[in-house]
Structure formats: C-alpha cells, structure tokens
Scaffold this motif. Sequence first.
Motif, PDB file in Angstrom:
ATOM      1  N   PRO A   2       0.816  -1.219   0.000  1.00 37.19           N
ATOM      2  CA  PRO A   2       0.000   0.000   0.000  1.00 37.19           C
ATOM      3  C   PRO A   2       0.850   1.270   0.000  1.00 37.19           C
ATOM      4  N   ASN A  31      -6.917   1.893  -9.857  1.00 38.56           N
ATOM      5  CA  ASN A  31      -6.962   1.279  -8.518  1.00 38.56           C
ATOM      6  C   ASN A  31      -6.040   0.070  -8.390  1.00 38.56           C
ATOM      7  N   PRO A  34      -3.497  -0.279  -3.099  1.00 40.46           N
ATOM      8  CA  PRO A  34      -4.287   0.216  -1.968  1.00 40.46           C
ATOM      9  C   PRO A  34      -3.684   1.516  -1.426  1.00 40.46           C
ATOM     10  N   ILE A  36      -3.726   4.245   1.838  1.00 40.86           N
ATOM     11  CA  ILE A  36      -4.121   4.589   3.206  1.00 40.86           C
ATOM     12  C   ILE A  36      -3.842   6.073   3.358  1.00 40.86           C
ATOM     13  N   PHE A  57      -9.148   4.168   4.118  1.00 38.90           N
ATOM     14  CA  PHE A  57      -8.598   3.049   3.364  1.00 38.90           C
ATOM     15  C   PHE A  57      -9.310   2.991   2.021  1.00 38.90           C
ATOM     16  N   SER A  58      -8.561   3.111   0.939  1.00 36.48           N
ATOM     17  CA  SER A  58      -9.118   3.052  -0.415  1.00 36.48           C
ATOM     18  C   SER A  58      -8.598   1.815  -1.119  1.00 36.48           C
ATOM     19  N   ASN A  59      -9.474   1.182  -1.901  1.00 35.56           N
ATOM     20  CA  ASN A  59      -9.108  -0.031  -2.617  1.00 35.56           C
ATOM     21  C   ASN A  59      -8.446  -0.999  -1.636  1.00 35.56           C
ATOM     22  N   ASN A  60      -9.179  -1.275  -0.535  1.00 30.98           N
ATOM     23  CA  ASN A  60      -8.547  -1.941   0.594  1.00 30.98           C
ATOM     24  C   ASN A  60      -8.741  -3.447   0.683  1.00 30.98           C
ATOM     25  N   LYS A  61      -9.173  -4.091  -0.373  1.00 33.50           N
ATOM     26  CA  LYS A  61      -9.360  -5.547  -0.314  1.00 33.50           C
ATOM     27  C   LYS A  61      -8.071  -6.246   0.094  1.00 33.50           C
ATOM     28  N   ILE A  63      -5.723  -5.126   1.962  1.00 34.06           N
ATOM     29  CA  ILE A  63      -5.197  -4.738   3.274  1.00 34.06           C
ATOM     30  C   ILE A  63      -6.278  -4.744   4.349  1.00 34.06           C
ATOM     31  N   GLN A  64      -7.229  -5.665   4.253  1.00 34.42           N
ATOM     32  CA  GLN A  64      -8.312  -5.748   5.240  1.00 34.42           C
ATOM     33  C   GLN A  64      -7.768  -5.933   6.657  1.00 34.42           C
ATOM     34  N   LYS A  67      -6.617  -2.644   8.024  1.00 32.44           N
ATOM     35  CA  LYS A  67      -7.764  -1.806   8.367  1.00 32.44           C
ATOM     36  C   LYS A  67      -8.389  -2.259   9.682  1.00 32.44           C
TER      37      LYS A  67
END
Length: 159
Positions: A2, A31, A34, A36, A57-61, A63-64, A67
């Motif tokens: 990220p 995208n 990710p 932050i 958090f954008s495009n956070n799949k 980095i779940q 988050k």
Amino acid sequence: LPIISDEIYGDMTFANNLFHPMASVSVKLGNQVPIITASGLGKQYLVPGWRLGWIVFSNNKAIQAVKKGAQRLAQVVLGASHLAQVAIPAVLDPPSEEDRACVASWKDELLSIIEDQSNLLCILINQCYGLEVIPAQGAMYAMVKIHVDKFDDTIVDDL
C-alpha cells in the motif's frame, strides 16, 4: 504494497498549484494499489492539539487485516473529546450556504496570509549566507538547502 499518504495539509496550496488526493490519483490509474490516507483538522483549521484526524482506506481488499487492526487500535487509544468531535461535521460540511461561504472565505484569507508569510520567509532565508530555500507550493514549512562548501570545515556533509 500500500501507499500511505499523509494529506494533513490537504488543499493548502499556493498560487495555481492544485492538491491531488492520492486516492483520486489511484482511481485514475485503475486502482492498482491500496491507499491509506491520513488527514485531519489540525493544520487546515489551525486547531493543533485537538487530535481530530482520520485514516481512510481506499481499494482496501488487499489490506483488510491492516484496516481491522487500525480500527481496533482506534478503539483503545485516547483521542479527541466528544465536544471536539461534534465540530467535525459542521466544519467539513457546513449546514447552510451562509456557513459554507463563511468557512470558504476564512480558509481563503488564512491561505493568503500563510502564503505571504511563506514568501517573506523565502526572501529572508535566501539572504542568509550559505542557505537556499526551495519556494513552498503550499502548507506551512520550507525546505532549505545548506551549501556546506561555503562554510569552514566545522560543517561536514555526511550524506
């Protein structure tokens, strides 16, 4: 991997410079990474110490887990008082057109003052022997180059 984007100074830009939030840039580029984003009210609204900030958090799949960890941490760390938190919506999204105009006018005036002070700082630093300032395009700081070759051996360039 990220990108962590510190946008605490956000749209505090001078002259014709524009602020481009990293998440918006990422969207335009598909995208692929990710983002932050850290931001807050402290700098843009001159309320240092209020501890009114946030992380987006954008495009956070991908980095779940990061988050979720940040959410857990935010629940145990001391933060802003309730009174200060209540101010956030009113500042970021003023309730009336008159309030929006007032906030916009205040921000424009503040930015003009900060830009004038920045310009004066640049002039004064450039008058100092051995120093050269890189003119700021926004925010509240200056980057100063020290020409170590103009000083005696007591100043060493260790880079």
